[in-house]
Design a protein around this motif. Structure first.
Motif: not given
Length: 101
Positions: A76-101
């Motif tokens: 589950x946690x073994x590094x597979x190279x670079x992760x996106x910010x969203x993947x990292x946030x999901x991994x630690x249980x955070x939610x990214x803010x959404x940008x209203x357009x």
């Protein structure tokens, strides 16, 4: 924990560790069953080796369950190279803010 519960738990862990989920032809399962039959006791007899066998069974059970948990965590946690910010946030249980357009 009684000897029967340890035996059932050991066989359950072996079943989980088996690639096809079947331990019918497993040498490890046969050996464990033979050892439990060897140290089987009745109400009239008390065997010190039986208590040692239960302790050894609990030790193997701890080893097998810890190995399974380690493998699951590693995958589950073994590094597979670079992760996106969203993947990292999901991994630690955070939610990214959404940008209203």
């Amino acid at each position: 924990m009684s000897g029967t519960k340890v035996l059932r738990s050991l066989l359950h862990e072996l079943r989980k560790a088996s690639p096809n989920g079947c331990i019918k032809d497993s040498l490890a399962a046969r050996y464990i069953l033979a050892q439990y039959k060897k140290y089987e006791t009745t109400d009239q007899q008390h065997c010190k080796a039986r208590n040692e066998a239960v302790f050894l069974g609990q030790t193997y059970l701890t080893y097998l369950s810890s190995l399974r948990n380690y493998t699951e965590l590693y995958h589950e946690f073994h590094g597979r190279g670079e992760r996106t910010v969203k993947d990292t946030a999901d991994l630690v249980g955070f939610k990214l803010p959404t940008d209203p357009k």
